[in-house]
Design an enzyme around this catalytic site. Structure first.
Site, PDB file in Angstrom:
ATOM      1  CE1 TYR A  49     -20.482 -16.460  25.304  1.00 24.93           C
ATOM      2  CE2 TYR A  49     -19.122 -17.245  23.483  1.00 24.93           C
ATOM      3  CZ  TYR A  49     -19.904 -16.261  24.060  1.00 24.93           C
ATOM      4  OH  TYR A  49     -20.107 -15.080  23.398  1.00 24.93           O
ATOM      5  CD  GLU A  58     -17.687  -9.978  21.396  1.00 23.58           C
ATOM      6  OE1 GLU A  58     -16.552 -10.070  20.893  1.00 23.58           O
ATOM      7  OE2 GLU A  58     -18.434 -10.969  21.558  1.00 23.58           O
ATOM      8  CD1 TRP A  66     -15.398 -16.251  24.062  1.00 22.42           C
ATOM      9  CD2 TRP A  66     -15.266 -14.024  24.233  1.00 22.42           C
ATOM     10  NE1 TRP A  66     -16.543 -15.801  24.680  1.00 22.42           N
ATOM     11  CE2 TRP A  66     -16.494 -14.444  24.796  1.00 22.42           C
ATOM     12  CE3 TRP A  66     -14.960 -12.660  24.230  1.00 22.42           C
ATOM     13  CZ2 TRP A  66     -17.413 -13.543  25.348  1.00 22.42           C
ATOM     14  CZ3 TRP A  66     -15.868 -11.772  24.787  1.00 22.42           C
ATOM     15  CH2 TRP A  66     -17.076 -12.213  25.336  1.00 22.42           C
TER      16      TRP A  66
END
Length: 202
Positions: free
Chosen positions: A38, A60, A68
């Site tokens: 990522y 988000e 995350w």
């Protein structure tokens, strides 16, 4: 990105971490293979497109209070559950869809965040400008290379621009879009570049 995870590599200059492949990365980007991919391929890369930006706002928002990495690993399931993040399709979700999502263990089952995703899809459709144009209007001028953050502690969680974005999104009917979430969105989509000094992606 503020999970604070650090990989097993050696720290350089008190900031970046050298991965097994010999590349220097922001510490969080060296923590897990998922994070490394990522970090290397997506985070900080300019992203455009209405479905793409709606997806990022949604993810988000779901990330709030969670790692995350959890969201990243569930992203394929989120995409399937939320119709590829097509705002028109999600805006049409009804109570049966809400119940389906609440029963779907492959995503984060949080009623408030699910409702926010549906509400935000409707807010996207109500905009008088494309979502990506609206969001990018808050991107600050590109900083000089000499001003790049040297360590994670130098990276802000909120900026004047993210406060302004959050205020405008809320005015336009969006929810779960506070200044911290907006700044994370700005980092993730390349509106700001917070890769640390000496990171290979800087």
């Amino acid at each position: 990105m503020s999970d604070g995870a650090v990989g097993n590599g050696a720290a350089v200059n008190g900031a970046v971490v050298i991965g097994e492949d010999g590349r220097a990365r922001c510490p969080w980007g060296a923590a897990q293979p998922d994070y490394a991919a990522y970090h290397d391929q997506e985070w900080g890369v300019a992203l455009r497109g209405v479905p793409e930006l709606y997806e990022r706002i949604t993810l988000e928002s779901f990330q709030s209070g969670l790692s995350w990495l959890t969201i990243l690993r569930k992203r394929p399931a989120f995409r399937e559950a939320f119709a590829g993040f097509d705002p028109e399709e999600v805006a049409a979700f009804d109570e049966d869809d809400r119940q389906r999502l609440l029963a779907d263990a492959s995503i984060v089952r949080n009623r408030a965040k699910i409702d926010a995703a549906i509400s935000n899809a409707r807010a996207v459709l109500d905009l008088d400008v494309p979502l990506d144009d609206l969001l990018w209007s808050f991107a600050p001028p590109r900083r000089a290379e000499s001003e790049r953050p040297a360590a994670l502690g130098d990276v802000p969680a909120i900026t004047d621009e993210s406060k302004a974005m959050a205020k405008e999104l809320k005015r336009r009917g969006f929810v779960f879009v506070g200044p911290t979430t907006c700044y994370a969105l700005m980092q993730a989509t390349g509106m700001v570049d917070d890769h640390l000094q000496h990171c290979w992606r800087a």
